[in-house]
Each structure stands twice: as structure tokens, then as C-alpha cells.
Write a protein that holds these residues in place. Structure first.
Motif, mmCIF file in Angstrom:
data_model
loop_
_atom_site.group_PDB
_atom_site.id
_atom_site.type_symbol
_atom_site.label_atom_id
_atom_site.label_comp_id
_atom_site.label_asym_id
_atom_site.label_seq_id
_atom_site.Cartn_x
_atom_site.Cartn_y
_atom_site.Cartn_z
ATOM 1 N N ASP A 1 8.384 -9.836 -0.347
ATOM 2 C CA ASP A 1 7.136 -10.048 0.375
ATOM 3 C C ASP A 1 6.920 -8.777 1.195
ATOM 4 O OD1 ASP A 1 4.935 -10.884 1.812
ATOM 5 O OD2 ASP A 1 6.045 -12.318 3.056
ATOM 6 N N ALA A 2 6.098 -7.869 0.682
ATOM 7 C CA ALA A 2 5.876 -6.578 1.344
ATOM 8 C C ALA A 2 4.403 -6.403 1.679
ATOM 9 C CB ALA A 2 6.355 -5.444 0.447
ATOM 10 N N LYS A 3 4.129 -6.250 2.955
ATOM 11 C CA LYS A 3 2.766 -6.013 3.428
ATOM 12 C C LYS A 3 2.821 -4.809 4.361
ATOM 13 C CE LYS A 3 1.290 -10.840 3.133
ATOM 14 N NZ LYS A 3 2.495 -11.456 2.638
ATOM 15 N N LEU A 4 2.767 -3.626 3.767
ATOM 16 C CA LEU A 4 2.862 -2.392 4.542
ATOM 17 C C LEU A 4 1.665 -1.497 4.284
ATOM 18 C CD1 LEU A 4 6.619 -1.462 4.043
ATOM 19 C CD2 LEU A 4 5.548 -2.427 6.073
ATOM 20 N N PRO A 5 1.259 -0.753 5.316
ATOM 21 C CA PRO A 5 0.165 0.207 5.134
ATOM 22 C C PRO A 5 0.638 1.421 4.344
ATOM 23 C CG PRO A 5 1.055 0.383 7.356
ATOM 24 C CD PRO A 5 1.755 -0.769 6.694
ATOM 25 N N ASP A 6 -0.301 2.266 4.004
ATOM 26 C CA ASP A 6 -0.022 3.470 3.236
ATOM 27 C C ASP A 6 0.982 4.382 3.942
ATOM 28 O OD1 ASP A 6 -0.267 5.444 1.264
ATOM 29 O OD2 ASP A 6 -1.868 6.432 2.378
ATOM 30 N N SER A 7 0.819 4.576 5.246
ATOM 31 C CA SER A 7 1.729 5.484 5.962
ATOM 32 C C SER A 7 2.509 4.752 7.051
ATOM 33 C CB SER A 7 0.947 6.653 6.567
ATOM 34 O OG SER A 7 0.035 6.169 7.527
ATOM 35 N N LEU A 8 3.725 5.247 7.281
ATOM 36 C CA LEU A 8 4.623 4.675 8.284
ATOM 37 C C LEU A 8 5.175 5.798 9.156
ATOM 38 C CD1 LEU A 8 6.541 2.361 5.811
ATOM 39 C CD2 LEU A 8 4.972 1.578 7.575
ATOM 40 N N ALA A 9 5.763 5.436 10.293
ATOM 41 C CA ALA A 9 6.306 6.435 11.224
ATOM 42 C C ALA A 9 7.552 7.131 10.668
ATOM 43 C CB ALA A 9 6.638 5.768 12.557
ATOM 44 N N GLU B 1 0.810 -1.218 0.000
ATOM 45 C CA GLU B 1 0.000 0.000 0.000
ATOM 46 C C GLU B 1 0.847 1.273 0.000
ATOM 47 O OE1 GLU B 1 -3.397 -0.014 -0.241
ATOM 48 O OE2 GLU B 1 -3.072 -2.158 -0.520
ATOM 49 N N ASN B 2 2.093 1.180 0.432
ATOM 50 C CA ASN B 2 2.950 2.355 0.567
ATOM 51 C C ASN B 2 3.617 2.693 -0.766
ATOM 52 O OD1 ASN B 2 5.617 3.765 1.191
ATOM 53 N ND2 ASN B 2 4.539 3.906 3.146
ATOM 54 N N GLU B 3 3.290 3.861 -1.309
ATOM 55 C CA GLU B 3 3.795 4.263 -2.629
ATOM 56 C C GLU B 3 5.309 4.473 -2.650
ATOM 57 O OE1 GLU B 3 2.259 4.073 -5.519
ATOM 58 O OE2 GLU B 3 0.559 3.339 -4.358
ATOM 59 N N THR B 4 5.858 5.032 -1.584
ATOM 60 C CA THR B 4 7.312 5.256 -1.520
ATOM 61 C C THR B 4 8.047 3.919 -1.587
ATOM 62 O OG1 THR B 4 6.976 7.245 -0.194
ATOM 63 C CG2 THR B 4 9.181 6.268 -0.156
ATOM 64 N N VAL B 5 7.576 2.966 -0.825
ATOM 65 C CA VAL B 5 8.187 1.630 -0.829
ATOM 66 C C VAL B 5 8.062 1.004 -2.215
ATOM 67 C CG1 VAL B 5 8.027 -0.714 0.114
ATOM 68 C CG2 VAL B 5 7.899 1.256 1.650
ATOM 69 N N ASN B 6 6.902 1.152 -2.853
ATOM 70 C CA ASN B 6 6.713 0.607 -4.204
ATOM 71 C C ASN B 6 7.723 1.187 -5.190
ATOM 72 O OD1 ASN B 6 4.562 -1.108 -3.599
ATOM 73 N ND2 ASN B 6 3.059 0.503 -3.913
ATOM 74 N N LEU B 7 7.933 2.490 -5.129
ATOM 75 C CA LEU B 7 8.890 3.141 -6.037
ATOM 76 C C LEU B 7 10.310 2.644 -5.795
ATOM 77 C CD1 LEU B 7 7.522 6.788 -5.934
ATOM 78 C CD2 LEU B 7 7.567 5.286 -7.933
ATOM 79 N N ILE B 8 10.709 2.568 -4.542
ATOM 80 C CA ILE B 8 12.062 2.118 -4.198
ATOM 81 C C ILE B 8 12.266 0.676 -4.659
ATOM 82 C CG2 ILE B 8 13.634 1.583 -2.277
ATOM 83 C CD1 ILE B 8 12.145 3.907 -0.739
ATOM 84 N N LEU B 9 11.306 -0.177 -4.334
ATOM 85 C CA LEU B 9 11.442 -1.590 -4.693
ATOM 86 C C LEU B 9 11.415 -1.810 -6.197
ATOM 87 C CD1 LEU B 9 9.367 -3.398 -1.921
ATOM 88 C CD2 LEU B 9 11.826 -2.929 -2.016
ATOM 89 N N SER B 10 10.618 -1.042 -6.910
ATOM 90 C CA SER B 10 10.582 -1.164 -8.376
ATOM 91 C C SER B 10 11.940 -0.821 -8.980
ATOM 92 C CB SER B 10 9.510 -0.252 -8.970
ATOM 93 O OG SER B 10 8.238 -0.726 -8.645
ATOM 94 N N ALA B 11 12.539 0.242 -8.482
ATOM 95 C CA ALA B 11 13.861 0.646 -8.986
ATOM 96 C C ALA B 11 14.906 -0.432 -8.716
ATOM 97 C CB ALA B 11 14.287 1.963 -8.339
ATOM 98 N N PHE B 12 14.895 -0.994 -7.509
ATOM 99 C CA PHE B 12 15.897 -2.004 -7.178
ATOM 100 C C PHE B 12 15.597 -3.362 -7.803
ATOM 101 C CE2 PHE B 12 17.240 1.170 -4.127
ATOM 102 C CZ PHE B 12 18.617 1.094 -4.279
ATOM 103 N N ALA B 13 14.330 -3.647 -8.087
ATOM 104 C CA ALA B 13 13.978 -4.886 -8.796
ATOM 105 C C ALA B 13 14.583 -4.843 -10.190
ATOM 106 C CB ALA B 13 12.471 -5.051 -8.853
ATOM 107 N N SER B 14 14.550 -3.659 -10.808
ATOM 108 C CA SER B 14 15.149 -3.461 -12.126
ATOM 109 C C SER B 14 16.656 -3.675 -12.074
ATOM 110 C CB SER B 14 14.888 -2.031 -12.563
ATOM 111 O OG SER B 14 14.130 -1.976 -13.698
#
Length: 140
Positions: free
Chosen positions: A30-38, A5-18
Motif C-alpha cells: 500500500d504505497a501512496k507517495l508523491p513524486d519527490s521526497l526529502a 507517484e515516486n518512480e524510484t519507489v516503483n522500481l525498488i518495489l517491483s524488483a522486490f515483488a519479483s
């Protein structure tokens, strides 16, 4: 790719997956994170980018491409961000005061930066080696 759910994490992981794919590294996420984090987006980016960069660098040095593997697990537990990233390596890591030591000039600052971010938020972390895997774990 949408990992969680977290867009920042999605962007980071997409870049490193590439990056991993270009280096012939198998990356299991395996990422199960909410939209916002601390953590702030800057801290989250620094933490995950340093961890992934180190894992990719270590994996690239493995001659047998079938052994180039990274496993990343991110999840929230009791309002804490939990990170478990492990990678195979060619050369056994050397540790000094709980930190992996780099012999390359200009390297070795990323793990200390990661630790500072975790400590700033009252979290815990550990760098270790087990069964041929280098492991970074944190709960923040």
C-alpha cells in the motif's frame, strides 16, 4: 507495476515483488507517495532495499508457504515519509539496544544503516515484534 507517484519507489518495489514471488512470499503493498521526497534516491534505495531484503530473508525461512507474508505501507503525512513494513518469521528475533541481532556472519549492518538514514533526517524509527510479526516503522 506502478505502486505510487515516486518512480524510484516503483522500481525498488517491483524488483522486490519479483523476489518475493520467486520465494513464494505474499507481498501486500500500500504505497501512496508523491513524486519527490526529502530523501535522496540513494538513501531511499538503501532504506527500502535493506528493509525488504530483511523481510524476504526472514520469510523464506518459514516452512509453511501460506505463512510467508510481508505487508508494506508507505505514505506521506505532514511532509514526512512514513514506512511500516512487517513480516512473519520462523525464529523469534533477538534484540540488543533496540536493534534486531543477526547471528549470521557478515550480517546485521542493514538495520544500523537504516537507522542512520532516518536519524540523519531527524526522523524516528522502531524495530519491534507483535503478534507474530516483525515490524519496522519510521517517520522521516
Amino acid at each position: 507495476v506502478r505502486y505510487c507517484e515516486n518512480e524510484t519507489v516503483n522500481l525498488i518495489l517491483s524488483a522486490f515483488a519479483s523476489k518475493a514471488k520467486q520465494s513464494g512470499i505474499t507481498l501486500a503493498v500500500d504505497a501512496k507517495l508523491p513524486d519527490s521526497l526529502a530523501l535522496s534516491e540513494t538513501e531511499l534505495c538503501s532504506l527500502l532495499s535493506n528493509a525488504m531484503e530483511n523481510a524476504i530473508k526472514a520469510s523464506e525461512n518459514i516452512a509453511d508457504s501460506n505463512e510467508r507474508k510481508i505487508k508494506l505501507r508507505l505514505y506521506a503525512n505532514n511532509n514526512k515519509l512514513c514506512i511500516d513494513i512487517r513480516n512473519r518469521y520462523h525464529t523469534e528475533p533477538v534484540f540488543l539496544q533496540g536493534f534486531p541481532v543477526s547471528t549470521e556472519k557478515g550480517h546485521g549492518f542493514g538495520t544500523k544503516s537504516m537507522a542512520r538514514i532516518v536519524e540523519k533526517h531527524g526522523g524516528i524509527y522502531q524495530f519491534s515484534v507483535r503478534d507474530g510479526w516483525f515490524i519496522f516503522q519510521a517517520a522521516i
